[in-house]
Design a protein around this motif. Sequence first.
Motif, mmCIF file in Angstrom:
data_model
loop_
_atom_site.group_PDB
_atom_site.id
_atom_site.type_symbol
_atom_site.label_atom_id
_atom_site.label_comp_id
_atom_site.label_asym_id
_atom_site.label_seq_id
_atom_site.Cartn_x
_atom_site.Cartn_y
_atom_site.Cartn_z
ATOM 1 N N VAL A 17 32.776 25.205 -42.982
ATOM 2 C CA VAL A 17 33.849 24.683 -42.084
ATOM 3 C C VAL A 17 32.894 22.929 -41.809
ATOM 4 O O VAL A 17 32.008 22.962 -41.336
ATOM 5 N N GLY A 18 33.153 21.675 -41.971
ATOM 6 C CA GLY A 18 33.117 20.788 -42.199
ATOM 7 C C GLY A 18 32.217 20.726 -44.136
ATOM 8 O O GLY A 18 31.955 21.203 -44.182
ATOM 9 N N ALA A 19 33.347 19.707 -44.209
ATOM 10 C CA ALA A 19 33.339 19.183 -44.812
ATOM 11 C C ALA A 19 32.120 17.362 -45.726
ATOM 12 O O ALA A 19 33.036 16.094 -46.392
ATOM 13 N N SER A 58 42.015 22.327 -39.176
ATOM 14 C CA SER A 58 41.062 22.770 -38.475
ATOM 15 C C SER A 58 41.257 23.988 -38.442
ATOM 16 O O SER A 58 41.405 24.895 -38.244
ATOM 17 N N VAL A 59 39.607 24.579 -37.869
ATOM 18 C CA VAL A 59 39.221 25.638 -37.569
ATOM 19 C C VAL A 59 39.263 25.255 -35.854
ATOM 20 O O VAL A 59 38.603 25.188 -35.264
ATOM 21 N N ASN A 60 40.352 26.371 -35.585
ATOM 22 C CA ASN A 60 40.005 26.685 -34.125
ATOM 23 C C ASN A 60 39.657 27.663 -33.774
ATOM 24 O O ASN A 60 39.661 27.639 -32.789
ATOM 25 N N GLY A 96 28.725 26.745 -40.381
ATOM 26 C CA GLY A 96 28.949 25.910 -39.452
ATOM 27 C C GLY A 96 28.594 25.049 -39.586
ATOM 28 O O GLY A 96 27.438 24.832 -39.405
ATOM 29 N N ALA A 97 29.259 23.384 -40.363
ATOM 30 C CA ALA A 97 28.954 22.545 -40.817
ATOM 31 C C ALA A 97 29.607 21.506 -40.234
ATOM 32 O O ALA A 97 29.849 20.123 -41.050
ATOM 33 N N ASP A 98 30.223 21.736 -39.722
ATOM 34 C CA ASP A 98 31.070 21.113 -38.099
ATOM 35 C C ASP A 98 30.184 19.851 -37.027
ATOM 36 O O ASP A 98 31.157 20.021 -36.160
HETATM 37 C C1 FAD Z 1 24.790 5.439 -34.670
HETATM 38 C C2 FAD Z 1 24.402 6.724 -35.750
HETATM 39 C C3 FAD Z 1 23.543 6.189 -36.426
HETATM 40 C C4 FAD Z 1 22.576 7.262 -37.666
HETATM 41 N N1 FAD Z 1 22.113 7.230 -38.689
HETATM 42 C C5 FAD Z 1 21.577 7.445 -39.499
HETATM 43 C C6 FAD Z 1 21.107 7.012 -40.174
HETATM 44 O O1 FAD Z 1 20.746 6.003 -40.144
HETATM 45 N N2 FAD Z 1 20.492 7.563 -41.269
HETATM 46 C C7 FAD Z 1 20.773 9.160 -41.698
HETATM 47 O O2 FAD Z 1 20.296 10.774 -42.076
HETATM 48 N N3 FAD Z 1 21.367 10.311 -40.415
HETATM 49 C C8 FAD Z 1 22.072 8.877 -39.561
HETATM 50 N N4 FAD Z 1 22.774 9.448 -38.273
HETATM 51 C C9 FAD Z 1 22.598 10.972 -38.475
HETATM 52 C C10 FAD Z 1 24.129 11.766 -39.557
HETATM 53 O O3 FAD Z 1 24.788 10.735 -38.793
HETATM 54 C C11 FAD Z 1 24.045 13.241 -39.261
HETATM 55 O O4 FAD Z 1 23.367 13.862 -38.704
HETATM 56 C C12 FAD Z 1 25.181 13.395 -40.019
HETATM 57 O O5 FAD Z 1 26.717 12.408 -40.627
HETATM 58 C C13 FAD Z 1 25.302 14.662 -40.419
HETATM 59 O O6 FAD Z 1 26.419 15.375 -41.500
HETATM 60 P P1 FAD Z 1 27.295 16.894 -40.667
HETATM 61 O O7 FAD Z 1 27.796 17.133 -41.981
HETATM 62 O O8 FAD Z 1 26.539 17.965 -40.308
HETATM 63 O O9 FAD Z 1 28.412 16.474 -39.682
HETATM 64 P P2 FAD Z 1 29.175 15.945 -39.505
HETATM 65 O O10 FAD Z 1 29.145 14.298 -40.230
HETATM 66 O O11 FAD Z 1 29.373 15.325 -37.925
HETATM 67 O O12 FAD Z 1 30.119 16.724 -40.056
HETATM 68 C C14 FAD Z 1 31.080 17.385 -39.670
HETATM 69 C C15 FAD Z 1 32.807 17.332 -40.452
HETATM 70 O O13 FAD Z 1 33.034 18.634 -39.744
HETATM 71 C C16 FAD Z 1 33.996 18.218 -38.458
HETATM 72 N N5 FAD Z 1 34.971 19.349 -38.229
HETATM 73 C C17 FAD Z 1 34.477 19.253 -37.007
HETATM 74 N N6 FAD Z 1 35.085 20.627 -36.421
HETATM 75 C C18 FAD Z 1 35.778 21.371 -37.391
HETATM 76 C C19 FAD Z 1 36.735 22.096 -36.958
HETATM 77 N N7 FAD Z 1 36.655 22.585 -36.022
HETATM 78 N N8 FAD Z 1 37.553 22.206 -37.794
HETATM 79 C C20 FAD Z 1 37.365 21.580 -39.162
HETATM 80 N N9 FAD Z 1 36.525 21.173 -39.333
HETATM 81 C C21 FAD Z 1 35.553 19.949 -38.427
HETATM 82 C C22 FAD Z 1 34.281 17.252 -39.379
HETATM 83 O O14 FAD Z 1 35.768 16.442 -39.081
HETATM 84 C C23 FAD Z 1 33.410 16.306 -40.022
HETATM 85 O O15 FAD Z 1 33.830 16.050 -41.106
HETATM 86 C C24 FAD Z 1 23.633 9.034 -37.688
HETATM 87 C C25 FAD Z 1 24.125 9.237 -36.028
HETATM 88 C C26 FAD Z 1 24.617 7.958 -35.650
HETATM 89 C C27 FAD Z 1 25.898 8.680 -34.211
#
Ligand code: FAD
Length: 371
Positions: free
Chosen positions: A7-9, A123-125, A157-159
């Motif tokens: 969940v989350g791409a 969207s996963v609800n 959960g990668a959301d």
């Molecule tokens: C201001 C700021 C600056 C940052 N700067 C840096 C940096 O310089 N370097 C760094 O390494 N990190 C940085 N980070 C952190 C980094 O952006 C995150 O750690 C990273 O994006 C995490 O990736 P993720 O895949 O875990 O989550 P996310 O990128 O948040 O992706 C989650 C995905 O899940 C999807 N999703 C959510 N809920 C659902 C649902 N119910 N059903 C289906 N899909 C869903 C969303 O649409 C999204 O596409 C920063 C963060 C912030 C806020």
Amino acid sequence: MYDVIVVGARIAGASTAMLLARDGYRVLMVDRDRVVRDAQSTLYIHQSGVAALHRWNVLPEVVATGCPPLERIRHTAGDTVLDGAPSRTGGVRAAYAPRRRLLDPILIRAAVDAGVEYRPNASVNDLLFEDGRVVGVRTGSVRGEAEHTERARLVVGADGMRSTVAARVRAPVLMQDPHHTCVYYTYWSDLPPLLRTFEAPGRWVATIPTNDGATLVAAYFPQAQFPAIRGDALDALLTQVQKTAPEVREEMAAGRRLEHVHGTGDQRNFFREAQGPGWVLVGDSGHHKDSITARGITDAFCQAQLLVDCVGDGLQDPKALSTALKRFAEQRLDALLSAYHSTLKEARLESRGPRTDVPLGMEIDQKLVIH
Ligand SMILES: Cc1cc2nc3c(=O)[nH]c(=O)nc-3n(C[C@H](O)[C@H](O)[C@H](O)COP(=O)(O)OP(=O)(O)OC[C@H]3O[C@@H](n4cnc5c(N)ncnc54)[C@H](O)[C@@H]3O)c2cc1C
């Protein structure tokens, strides 16, 4: 029936899905977004994160976007300037800061090439439970189309920080600390292509070269200032740069702002329980910290690799899977705890006097020159 539903791409989800599919598993990856947009990020990927991209054979595509290699860093704290080169990690010398609207699709494409079934606009609800175990997900499109249920042996959960998966499984919070900073940033033209950080009591500024000749200019503020500065974030950003890095402000006068100002006052600091029966959390969903040390992407790659290494070929066997997930949870904490504490230390924005240690928890070699 899938082996895994992710969940989350994005950073965590696409890399986990890709690695699981490369190991031969049948993987469904869903994301509620219909198209990939730029995520909030200052973009910096540490050498160990770049090394993961290299190992996964996706680094050439990232480099081909034209984002410059970042092979030097300069950190200024009052009268002390530290110049360094990132240490070589996993055969990689340079850090990179690619735009997320370029990086995330590269990871998604690599996942799809590995055989992942990718479903955007889903969207996963809710989750499906049987005998206390997660056995699947319920999705509905953001546009209100029909609901679907999909089943899998494991739901990842990668959301993100506000994870629905974590909420539905009621993942316990293992550790939590107060918010320390808020951050605003924008993109500027015609700045020197230098990775620079500047610190002063209560202030932190960075310039990070990215794609298309643009440089990201970021300013961190104590969280307490958020209500006062959010109304005019551009003014707050420019004032902060003027006070903390006057030479950058001068350089900015010769260039121009390329985008509006982005930022957030919601930089949470926590670890959630990483796993339970039929579920596991990777990336921001399981662990989040202040972005001042720019570790979220690198740490998400680390977690993706760790999870897939722990699971190995044990996904079909519920007992082996349960043991593997517990091992992942333990090793995740071991791998990330010290960076969590050093991030909190940086994020307090306290004055520590002249500094000769490695700034930002960045991976810098010992050849530091103090001017
Ligand atoms: C201001 C700021 C600056 C940052 N700067 C840096 C940096 O310089 N370097 C760094 O390494 N990190 C940085 N980070 C952190 C980094 O952006 C995150 O750690 C990273 O994006 C995490 O990736 P993720 O895949 O875990 O989550 P996310 O990128 O948040 O992706 C989650 C995905 O899940 C999807 N999703 C959510 N809920 C659902 C649902 N119910 N059903 C289906 N899909 C869903 C969303 O649409 C999204 O596409 C920063 C963060 C912030 C806020």
